[in-house]
Design a protein around this motif. Structure first.
Motif, short mmCIF file in Angstrom:
data_model
loop_
_atom_site.label_atom_id
_atom_site.label_comp_id
_atom_site.label_asym_id
_atom_site.label_seq_id
_atom_site.Cartn_x
_atom_site.Cartn_y
_atom_site.Cartn_z
N ASP A 285 0.81 -1.23 0.00
CA ASP A 285 0.00 0.00 0.00
C ASP A 285 0.84 1.27 0.00
O ASP A 285 0.28 2.37 0.06
CB ASP A 285 -0.91 0.04 1.23
CG ASP A 285 -2.01 -1.00 1.18
OD1 ASP A 285 -2.29 -1.53 0.10
OD2 ASP A 285 -2.59 -1.29 2.24
N LEU A 286 2.13 1.16 -0.05
CA LEU A 286 3.00 2.33 -0.10
C LEU A 286 3.48 2.50 -1.54
O LEU A 286 4.57 2.08 -1.90
CB LEU A 286 4.18 2.17 0.87
CG LEU A 286 3.82 2.22 2.35
CD1 LEU A 286 4.96 1.73 3.22
CD2 LEU A 286 3.43 3.63 2.75
N ASP B 26 1.17 8.26 0.11
CA ASP B 26 1.16 7.10 1.00
C ASP B 26 2.34 7.14 1.96
O ASP B 26 2.20 6.92 3.15
CB ASP B 26 1.24 5.78 0.20
CG ASP B 26 0.04 5.53 -0.67
OD1 ASP B 26 -1.05 6.07 -0.40
OD2 ASP B 26 0.19 4.77 -1.66
N ARG C 171 -0.72 2.68 6.47
CA ARG C 171 -1.43 1.92 5.44
C ARG C 171 -1.99 0.62 6.03
O ARG C 171 -1.44 0.06 6.97
CB ARG C 171 -0.51 1.56 4.27
CG ARG C 171 0.19 2.74 3.62
CD ARG C 171 -0.75 3.65 2.88
NE ARG C 171 -1.12 4.75 3.75
CZ ARG C 171 -2.01 5.67 3.47
NH1 ARG C 171 -2.68 5.65 2.37
NH2 ARG C 171 -2.28 6.63 4.31
N GLN D 116 4.91 4.69 10.96
CA GLN D 116 4.62 5.62 9.86
C GLN D 116 5.20 7.00 10.15
O GLN D 116 5.73 7.67 9.27
CB GLN D 116 3.10 5.71 9.61
CG GLN D 116 2.73 6.59 8.44
CD GLN D 116 3.25 6.07 7.11
OE1 GLN D 116 3.46 4.87 6.93
NE2 GLN D 116 3.47 6.97 6.17
#
Length: 174
Positions: free
Chosen positions: A53-54, A59, A66, A161
């Motif tokens: 998902d990055l 993102d 994510r 993150q």
């Protein structure tokens, strides 16, 4: 993966791998030189899942973790109830496994960042940045396995993150 659910890496034999995979020795050695190569291939697949998902600049720089990261941290947290240290579990392969895992993760992160960012804008060279991020991720994951972080998976993902975002912002600020 099935064998690792019940046993530590150092306790798994090539014979057990052959039986579980239902392949012969020749087939195994046609694809892998040693048991460590299977372990590394499994982790390459896990790393791909971790970073799926990055994909965009947004993102990577988002404060919101994510879903793939949260899912992987959940998976790690469930499997982190082992009593032995990671180095013990890897046995004689530990130094080489650690080096190769870091190299593979660095390569993956570098590729992902090159797609998501205009890498000419980095004031920290991309290989250095990717290596630093890989070290952060691997250290964070090892803390999860040793249960040094006793807060929720969502909070763990948010912390990871924020660390990622901080490194990236430092790398692109002029």
């Amino acid at each position: 993966m099935e064998l690792l659910k019940d046993k530590d890496y150092c306790d798994i034999t090539v014979v057990e791998l052959l039986e579980k995979a239902d392949v012969g020795k020749t087939t195994f050695y046609r694809h892998y030189e040693r048991k460590l190569d299977v372990f590394l291939a499994i982790h390459d697949s896990l790393f791909e899942s971790f970073f799926q998902d990055l994909t965009t600049l947004e993102d990577w720089l988002s404060l919101r973790p994510r879903s793939s990261v949260i899912a992987m941290l959940n998976r790690i947290s469930v499997q982190s109830s082992f009593r032995r240290s990671m180095s013990y579990k890897l046995g004689n392969d530990a130094p080489q496994a650690h080096r190769q895992l870091k190299y593979n993760l660095t390569t993956l992160i570098e590729q992902r960042l090159a797609v998501a960012f205009e890498t000419d804008n980095f004031i920290i060279p991309l290989p250095c940045l990717a290596s630093s991020l890989a070290a952060v991720y691997l250290d964070f994951i090892s803390q999860l396995f040793s249960d040094q972080l006793s807060y929720s998976v969502e909070d763990k993902a948010a912390s990871l993150q924020r660390l990622t975002q901080a490194l990236l912002r430092a790398a692109i600020e002029r």
